[in-house]
Design an enzyme around this catalytic site. Sequence first.
Site, PDB file in Angstrom:
ATOM      1  N   GLU A 143       0.818  -1.219   0.000  1.00  0.00           N
ATOM      2  CA  GLU A 143       0.000   0.000   0.000  1.00  0.00           C
ATOM      3  C   GLU A 143       0.850   1.267   0.000  1.00  0.00           C
ATOM      4  O   GLU A 143       0.545   2.232  -0.704  1.00  0.00           O
ATOM      5  CB  GLU A 143      -0.949  -0.004   1.204  1.00  0.00           C
ATOM      6  N   HIS A 212     -10.360  -5.712  10.217  1.00  0.00           N
ATOM      7  CA  HIS A 212     -11.115  -5.474   8.991  1.00  0.00           C
ATOM      8  C   HIS A 212     -12.394  -4.695   9.266  1.00  0.00           C
ATOM      9  O   HIS A 212     -13.292  -4.653   8.424  1.00  0.00           O
ATOM     10  CB  HIS A 212     -11.465  -6.809   8.310  1.00  0.00           C
TER      11      HIS A 212
END
Length: 407
Positions: A143, A212
Site C-alpha cells: 500500500e 477489517h
Amino acid sequence: MAAIFQGVTSLKYSTSVNSKAAFLYPSPRSVSEAKPSFLVVKSDANFSSGLISRTRKAQLNLPNAVATKADNKTSSSAAASKPGHELLLFEALGEGLAEEMERDPSVCVMGEDVGHYGGSYKVTKGLATKFGDLRVLDTPIAENSFTGMAIGAAMTGLRPVIEGMNMGFLLLAFNQISNNCGMLHYTSGGQFKIPVVIRGPGGVGRQLGAEHSQRLESYFQSIPGIQMVACSTPYNAKGLMKAAIRSENPVILFEHVLLYNLKERIPDEEYVLNLEEAEMVRPGEHVTILTYSRMRYHVMQAAKTLVNEGYDPEVIDIRSLKPFDLHMIGNSVKKTHRVLIVEECMRTGGIGASLTAAITENFHDYLDAPIRCLSSQDVPTPYAGTLEDVTVVQPAQIVTAVKQLCA
C-alpha cells in the site's frame, strides 16, 4: 510511468458475480431478490439483521434512501416505471468510474486485484478489459508503495484512483497520504496539484474482526489539504465518485462494506454532486439528527418509530466529512434547536467530536439543549456477532436519545 506499467500481469478474469472472494456475506433467506452468495437489498426493502449478527432474529428496515417527511412508500411497480436504471451501490461506483475514464484519458486506477479480477468487491469489474492494463493497474500488496506511485503520477498530470482492498490496510500508506498527498500542493509552492482519489471498503461488517472493521475517518480528518466524503446510496455513490475524480484536491471516498449491495434507481443522464454539500434526507421540526454512511439507515429506522410516537426528527446525511456543510447544518439547528449526532466512528476524536465543536462554535446561541453524540465504543471491534452489535449504535439507542433531548 509507462515503463513501470509494462510490468503489469494479467489475472484470470472471472465474470461470475457470485464469486466468494467478491462477496463474503451469505444472503439471508428473507431477501427474495438474493442469489446464492450474492445479497441484493433494495433501498426501500427490508433486510435481515443477519447482516449484522447471525444470532439476532429481529428484522431491520432499510427505509427509502430519499425518504420524505411523509415517508411515503413506493410500490415496486411504481419504482420500476420511474426513468433511470437500477444499480447496486458497488455497480454505481463502477459506473461513475467508467464514465470518468471514458471522459478523461488521464484517469487511471491502481490497487490490489483491481484489474481482470475486478476488485475485491467488484467495483472495477470489466474496466481492465475495456481500458487496458496500463490504465487499470494491478499492484503488489504494498500500500505504501503504490499510494506513493499514484501521488507521483498525479504530479505528472494523471488522475489516479487508488483502491484500498480494505480501508484498514491504508494505514500502511499513512505517511504517503499525510506527508505527500495532502501537503505537496502547498510545499511545492503550488507547482503541483495532487488530484488523487483514495477509496475502498470500511466500517463494521458482519464479523470481520477488529483489523477489517476499521473506521478511518477520524485518522484522516486532521490531515491538511485532504477532503473526505462518505457515500450511503447508489445515487450519491456515483455522484460523489465523479466529483472526487474531477476535483483538483486529494479526496478520500469512504464506502461501507455493508452497503455495497444496496439497490436504487438512478438517473440515466449524467450528474455530478457537490463534494461539500450535505443531503436533507427527511425534513422535520423537533430535533436535527446528523449522520452518514451506514448509520443513515439506523437513523431512518429509528425515525419511523419516533414519528409513530409523535416526534418530528429532521435527518441530514452530512456526506462531506471534511469540510462540513455548515450552511445546511446551521439552518437546521436554527429551526430545531436540538442536535443528535449518530456515527459509526469511534467516540474519542471522531467525526462527531469535530462536528460537535463546529456546531458549538458557530450555533451555540440557537441550542436549547446540549448536543448529544452516539458513537461506536472505544474498543477493537469484537469478532463475536453479539458483542459486535454492542459496540455499534443501534436504532433503539437513537430513539431513546431523541426522547431525552426533546423532554
